[in-house]
Design a protein around this motif. Structure first.
Motif, PDB file in Angstrom:
ATOM      1  N   VAL A   1      23.440  30.438  19.222  1.00  0.00           N
ATOM      2  CA  VAL A   1      24.047  30.147  20.528  1.00  0.00           C
ATOM      3  C   VAL A   1      23.231  30.677  21.701  1.00  0.00           C
ATOM      4  O   VAL A   1      23.659  30.590  22.843  1.00  0.00           O
ATOM      5  N   GLY A   2      22.041  31.222  21.430  1.00  0.00           N
ATOM      6  CA  GLY A   2      21.180  31.664  22.524  1.00  0.00           C
ATOM      7  C   GLY A   2      21.398  33.093  22.952  1.00  0.00           C
ATOM      8  O   GLY A   2      20.920  33.513  24.012  1.00  0.00           O
ATOM      9  N   ASP A   3      22.092  33.877  22.127  1.00  0.00           N
ATOM     10  CA  ASP A   3      22.415  35.244  22.516  1.00  0.00           C
ATOM     11  C   ASP A   3      21.235  36.197  22.412  1.00  0.00           C
ATOM     12  O   ASP A   3      21.302  37.328  22.905  1.00  0.00           O
ATOM     13  N   LYS A   4      20.144  35.786  21.773  1.00  0.00           N
ATOM     14  CA  LYS A   4      18.954  36.631  21.647  1.00  0.00           C
ATOM     15  C   LYS A   4      17.748  35.985  22.329  1.00  0.00           C
ATOM     16  O   LYS A   4      16.606  36.174  21.928  1.00  0.00           O
ATOM     17  N   GLY A   5      18.012  35.259  23.396  1.00  0.00           N
ATOM     18  CA  GLY A   5      16.938  34.631  24.148  1.00  0.00           C
ATOM     19  C   GLY A   5      16.594  33.238  23.654  1.00  0.00           C
ATOM     20  O   GLY A   5      16.893  32.858  22.532  1.00  0.00           O
ATOM     21  N   TYR A   6      15.994  32.448  24.511  1.00  0.00           N
ATOM     22  CA  TYR A   6      15.584  31.070  24.237  1.00  0.00           C
ATOM     23  C   TYR A   6      16.815  30.161  24.097  1.00  0.00           C
ATOM     24  O   TYR A   6      17.955  30.606  24.072  1.00  0.00           O
ATOM     25  N   PHE A   7      16.566  28.861  23.982  1.00  0.00           N
ATOM     26  CA  PHE A   7      17.639  27.881  23.938  1.00  0.00           C
ATOM     27  C   PHE A   7      18.460  27.993  22.655  1.00  0.00           C
ATOM     28  O   PHE A   7      17.921  28.327  21.590  1.00  0.00           O
ATOM     29  N   PRO A   8      19.739  27.641  22.732  1.00  0.00           N
ATOM     30  CA  PRO A   8      20.559  27.576  21.517  1.00  0.00           C
ATOM     31  C   PRO A   8      20.171  26.382  20.659  1.00  0.00           C
ATOM     32  O   PRO A   8      19.489  25.457  21.130  1.00  0.00           O
ATOM     33  N   ASN A   9      20.636  26.386  19.413  1.00  0.00           N
ATOM     34  CA  ASN A   9      20.303  25.304  18.490  1.00  0.00           C
ATOM     35  C   ASN A   9      21.389  25.215  17.416  1.00  0.00           C
ATOM     36  O   ASN A   9      21.806  26.232  16.878  1.00  0.00           O
ATOM     37  N   PRO A  10      21.830  24.004  17.074  1.00  0.00           N
ATOM     38  CA  PRO A  10      22.919  23.863  16.109  1.00  0.00           C
ATOM     39  C   PRO A  10      22.519  24.134  14.665  1.00  0.00           C
ATOM     40  O   PRO A  10      23.368  24.470  13.837  1.00  0.00           O
ATOM     41  N   TYR A  11      21.246  23.975  14.332  1.00  0.00           N
ATOM     42  CA  TYR A  11      20.783  24.221  12.953  1.00  0.00           C
ATOM     43  C   TYR A  11      19.407  24.898  13.030  1.00  0.00           C
ATOM     44  O   TYR A  11      18.364  24.272  12.861  1.00  0.00           O
ATOM     45  N   PRO A  12      19.424  26.214  13.283  1.00  0.00           N
ATOM     46  CA  PRO A  12      18.183  26.933  13.590  1.00  0.00           C
ATOM     47  C   PRO A  12      17.168  26.979  12.448  1.00  0.00           C
ATOM     48  O   PRO A  12      15.965  26.846  12.694  1.00  0.00           O
ATOM     49  N   ARG A  13      17.621  27.180  11.214  1.00  0.00           N
ATOM     50  CA  ARG A  13      16.647  27.245  10.114  1.00  0.00           C
ATOM     51  C   ARG A  13      15.964  25.894   9.912  1.00  0.00           C
ATOM     52  O   ARG A  13      14.733  25.831   9.755  1.00  0.00           O
ATOM     53  N   ALA A  14      16.743  24.838   9.909  1.00  0.00           N
ATOM     54  CA  ALA A  14      16.159  23.507   9.724  1.00  0.00           C
ATOM     55  C   ALA A  14      15.201  23.165  10.855  1.00  0.00           C
ATOM     56  O   ALA A  14      14.134  22.577  10.635  1.00  0.00           O
ATOM     57  N   SER A  15      15.553  23.553  12.071  1.00  0.00           N
ATOM     58  CA  SER A  15      14.694  23.254  13.222  1.00  0.00           C
ATOM     59  C   SER A  15      13.383  24.018  13.138  1.00  0.00           C
ATOM     60  O   SER A  15      12.307  23.459  13.381  1.00  0.00           O
ATOM     61  N   TYR A  16      13.465  25.296  12.788  1.00  0.00           N
ATOM     62  CA  TYR A  16      12.241  26.103  12.722  1.00  0.00           C
ATOM     63  C   TYR A  16      11.305  25.586  11.633  1.00  0.00           C
ATOM     64  O   TYR A  16      10.092  25.428  11.849  1.00  0.00           O
ATOM     65  N   ALA A  17      11.859  25.294  10.461  1.00  0.00           N
ATOM     66  CA  ALA A  17      11.034  24.765   9.374  1.00  0.00           C
ATOM     67  C   ALA A  17      10.395  23.435   9.781  1.00  0.00           C
ATOM     68  O   ALA A  17       9.217  23.180   9.497  1.00  0.00           O
ATOM     69  N   ALA A  18      11.180  22.594  10.465  1.00  0.00           N
ATOM     70  CA  ALA A  18      10.662  21.286  10.877  1.00  0.00           C
ATOM     71  C   ALA A  18       9.548  21.419  11.906  1.00  0.00           C
ATOM     72  O   ALA A  18       8.602  20.615  11.919  1.00  0.00           O
ATOM     73  N   MET A  19       9.630  22.425  12.780  1.00  0.00           N
ATOM     74  CA  MET A  19       8.574  22.635  13.766  1.00  0.00           C
ATOM     75  C   MET A  19       7.256  22.971  13.078  1.00  0.00           C
ATOM     76  O   MET A  19       6.180  22.495  13.480  1.00  0.00           O
ATOM     77  N   ILE A  20       7.314  23.762  12.019  1.00  0.00           N
ATOM     78  CA  ILE A  20       6.093  24.103  11.287  1.00  0.00           C
ATOM     79  C   ILE A  20       5.568  22.902  10.525  1.00  0.00           C
ATOM     80  O   ILE A  20       4.351  22.639  10.491  1.00  0.00           O
ATOM     81  N   THR A  21       6.470  22.133   9.922  1.00  0.00           N
ATOM     82  CA  THR A  21       6.030  20.946   9.187  1.00  0.00           C
ATOM     83  C   THR A  21       5.455  19.889  10.129  1.00  0.00           C
ATOM     84  O   THR A  21       4.501  19.178   9.784  1.00  0.00           O
ATOM     85  N   LEU A  22       6.001  19.775  11.346  1.00  0.00           N
ATOM     86  CA  LEU A  22       5.406  18.850  12.324  1.00  0.00           C
ATOM     87  C   LEU A  22       4.010  19.329  12.716  1.00  0.00           C
ATOM     88  O   LEU A  22       3.081  18.516  12.831  1.00  0.00           O
TER      89      LEU A  22
END
Length: 511
Positions: free
Chosen positions: A281-302
């Motif tokens: 939800v953005g409580d530790k800085g940066y934008f919130p995200n509904p599925y953080p693990r999937a998003s982070y993994a996808a950023m590396i795969t991209l």
């Protein structure tokens, strides 16, 4: 003399002349691609042990070239690491030694004001007379381009890429602006390019009135123009446009640096793989995200996919066999903003988390993945434990293209390692970092010395045996005082007072 011997002599003389000319002909210089990931951890790449995130193209590059197990960034954060890469100077001699937002200009963190006032954007500029890697490669008649994140000089200053040796630039001038992957604008050379995105200040938290489990609550963080895709297209175009020249492509990707933002199509496979997860939800800085693990993994795969597309483009144009590709990360992984470093074991085999990764001179903060490929020159599938560092890259590439080194350089060429010949080793590596309470570090053979909390008056050195303690868990300083003494002397001799007051260490005698 008969006609046949005369012809034979003529043929022999011609062959000798051809042989002599061939012997004098210089070897063809390679195209060079230096692909720099942003905040990618040592343990976040498949070939370095990652099991949850797919990186097939980086892994393939390692199989076709050389994987380095002991390669280091020049600093644990963005700007100094990039300055050190560009100049071949370590942090004790560098002009840029930390992230410097050049705050005396005004409210540089106010994104709306920076959008309308270019003079609030970007970082403190490096001097006009800085000798950069790009300038050295220009001496060898290379066409030079940088695509991605710069961070070494604000717009309309002497520090912009086009005044530091690069013919072409497209991407983020400013590191702060890169805290949004759907930004309001990017830069092309010295022109501001407006994108089809609304201006949203980075670090904006999720509205307290919305349901964090409702995916539509996050729609404002997904817009039209995704910067990593735009940057990638420009990089591919640069290769096409310069296929008939020697080129140097510095691909400084903003991935996987936070925030957690990626088009949903890329995250979908990881959502299925990872399953249900709690939103960030953005409580530790940066934008919130509904599925953080999937998003982070996808950023590396991209990021990995884009490297693969560069390789495919080189092969399509018949350039791959004569291209040296280096893949690396600017520093260790982050520990905040929704990135789950424990789940992904981002710094494996080093210690994970706050105080040990990005921003710190322990192994997790500065040891980085590094792969080099050069068909026919670098032995496929080779692994090197040569201890190397960012400030070696400039002398290495100068060595390869045969141009003279700058007068002051701290690096050592690792061209011999790439080509499988005898390599000169460093006596030591040196780091200093004037943030997070002040830090210094030295790598000397198997020994690693760390000095932290310098601004609190601490000058005690921690000592670790990296052959037996990669996690830097057992301080052996009391057992090996003679090693500590050597490291102390290195720290004293390699530190020169910084020009910028922000980077000075009063505790080390700087005035």
């Amino acid at each position: 003399m008969s006609r046949i011997p005369q012809i034979a002599l003529l043929v022999l003389a011609t062959l000798c002349l051809i042989s002599k000319l061939n012997a004098q002909e210089p070897a063809k210089k390679p195209n060079i691609i230096y692909f720099l990931a942003d905040d990618l951890g040592y343990g976040e790449v498949g070939v370095y042990g990652q099991e949850k995130i797919k990186t097939p193209h980086i892994d393939a590059l390692a199989k076709e070239g050389m994987l380095f197990t002991q390669h280091y960034s020049g600093a644990p954060v963005c700007a100094p690491a990039r300055y050190i890469l560009m100049t071949g100077k370590h942090a004790g001699h560098a002009y840029i030694r930390g992230n410097d937002e050049w705050r005396e200009r005004g409210e540089v963190w106010d994104y709306k004001k920076a959008f309308t006032n270019t003079k609030l954007e970007g970082q403190r500029p490096i001097p006009e007379n800085t000798i950069t890697l790009a300038k050295k490669l220009k001496e060898a008649n290379y066409v030079t381009g940088v695509f991605g994140k710069w961070g070494l000089g604000a717009p309309e200053t002497e520090g912009v890429p086009t005044k530091q040796g690069f013919d072409s630039f497209y991407g983020y001038n400013c590191q702060r602006q890169a805290h949004n992957l759907y930004p309001s604008h990017l830069w092309e050379n010295e022109t501001k390019v407006y994108l089809k995105n609304e201006l949203i200040a980075p670090h904006a938290k999720l509205d307290a009135s919305v349901d964090p489990k409702d995916e539509s609550s996050y729609d404002m963080y997904y817009q039209t123009d995704y910067a990593p895709e735009l940057i990638h297209k420009k990089a591919l175009s640069f290769i096409e446009q310069n296929q008939d020249s020697n080129f140097f492509l510095y691909y400084a990707s903003p991935l996987p640096h936070l925030p957690l933002q990626i088009p949903k199509k890329y995250a979908a496979p990881y959502r299925e793989q990872i399953g249900t997860e709690d939103p960030y939800v953005g409580d530790k800085g940066y934008f919130p995200n509904p599925y953080p693990r999937a998003s982070y993994a996808a950023m590396i795969t991209l990021l990995d996919q884009q490297l693969g597309e560069l390789v495919a483009k080189l092969k399509e144009l018949g350039l791959y066999e004569n291209t040296l590709i280096m893949f690396c990360s600017d520093n260790g992984p982050t520990y905040t903003g929704g990135a789950d470093f424990e789940y992904f074991e981002s710094s494996k085999p080093f210690t994970n988390g706050a105080g040990r990764t990005k921003g710190h001179v322990y192994e997790g903060g500065i040891r980085v993945p590094f792969v080099a490929s050069w068909p026919g020159q670098i032995k496929a599938g080779s692994v090197s434990d040569h201890i190397s560092v960012f400030y070696d890259v400039l002398p290495t590439l100068c060595d390869i293209v045969d141009v003279a080194l700058p007068q002051i350089v701290d690096g050592v060429s690792f061209k011999p390692t790439l080509l499988g010949s005898e390599q000169k080793e460093h006596d030591f590596l040196y780091w200093e970092f004037p943030s997070y309470k002040g830090q210094q570090a030295v790598r000397m053979g198997k020994w690693k010395g760390v000095r932290k909390n310098i601004f609190e008056g601490n000058l005690k050195i921690e000592l670790y045996d990296l052959e037996n303690d990669l996690k830097e868990a057992n301080d052996l300083a009391d057992q090996y005082p003679e090693v500590v003494e050597k490291i102390t002397r290195i720290m004293e001799q390699e530190h020169e007072p910084a020009i910028n007051d922000r980077f000075k260490f009063a505790e080390l005698g700087d005035k």
